[in-house]
Design a protein around this motif. Structure first.
Motif, short mmCIF file in Angstrom:
data_model
loop_
_atom_site.label_atom_id
_atom_site.label_comp_id
_atom_site.label_asym_id
_atom_site.label_seq_id
_atom_site.Cartn_x
_atom_site.Cartn_y
_atom_site.Cartn_z
N ARG A 112 0.32 -0.79 0.22
CA ARG A 112 -0.32 0.04 0.21
C ARG A 112 1.13 1.12 0.12
NH1 ARG A 112 0.53 -2.00 5.23
NH2 ARG A 112 1.22 -0.88 6.80
N ASN A 113 1.94 1.16 0.23
CA ASN A 113 3.11 2.86 0.34
C ASN A 113 3.66 2.73 -1.01
OD1 ASN A 113 2.75 3.09 2.83
ND2 ASN A 113 3.21 1.08 4.13
N PHE A 119 4.19 0.54 -7.38
CA PHE A 119 2.99 -1.01 -7.38
C PHE A 119 2.98 -2.32 -8.43
CE2 PHE A 119 -0.90 -2.48 -7.30
CZ PHE A 119 -1.29 -3.19 -5.87
#
Length: 200
Positions: A112-113, A119
């Motif tokens: 998520r970071n 990603f």
């Protein structure tokens, strides 16, 4: 620019990544500062930027390198049948991930970071690993020994199940890693085999 006293590029660079991995796994990416990483490494905070442009790059490179190592290791596997291939995959996944708890924790908990671009790259690599298992399931279906409604979903379910071993297994517990591999192989075989049979 002169290096910080006591700093050597071929040593400090890998140490920066190793320290970042430990701190990210222990405290979470968001809670760890570049200054904290520098302090653990033993260099001035500004010196870190000789080895990485920012904390996001550190996180991405840790995840990318973990996935690259995983893909390289699984690519060396060969098998005579889909059933043998599935058993080898189950045992490999458990052993590989058990040996790298911090890398595994970060790879799953810190997605998520990542920036959208980073990603997407990690998702591509994860997809390549899932595809290895999908092909084994496809081969098993062609051989008439595996029956699953959706091989992609089955592959993701099996991988999630195997990765879960890291959350509870302890080397000093009542079960050995080999015991766990045996049990999980039996469960996975029953999940995907025609009629739930685990006969050879």
């Amino acid at each position: 620019m002169a290096r910080t006293q006591g700093s050597h590029g071929d040593i400090t660079g890998p140490r920066v990544r190793a320290v970042a991995q430990t701190l990210f796994a222990r405290h979470g990416f968001a809670a760890v500062s570049m200054r904290q990483i520098a302090s653990e490494v033993g260099v001035q905070a500004g010196a870190l930027y000789n080895y990485t442009p920012d904390k996001q790059t550190l996180l991405f490179e840790l995840m990318r390198d973990h996935m690259a190592e995983l893909l390289a290791a699984v690519s060396t596997q060969t098998h005579r049948s889909a059933r043998a291939g599935l058993e080898a995959f189950v045992r490999f996944h458990i052993e590989f991930h058990h040996a790298r708890p911090d890398a595994v924790f970060i790879a799953y908990m810190e997605l998520r970071n990542l920036t959208p671009e980073n990603f997407a790259e990690i998702e591509r690599l994860r997809g390549a690993y899932e595809a290895v298992l999908e092909r084994i399931l496809q081969d098993g279906a062609a051989e008439g020994v595996f029956a699953v409604a959706d091989q992609k979903v089955a592959a993701m379910a099996v991988i999630a199940m195997l990765t879960g071993v890291n959350t509870w297994f302890r080397a000093d517990g009542r079960l050995s890693l080999c015991d766990v591999q045996d049990m999980y192989w039996d469960m996975v075989a029953r999940m995907v085999s025609v009629g739930g049979s685990v006969s050879p």
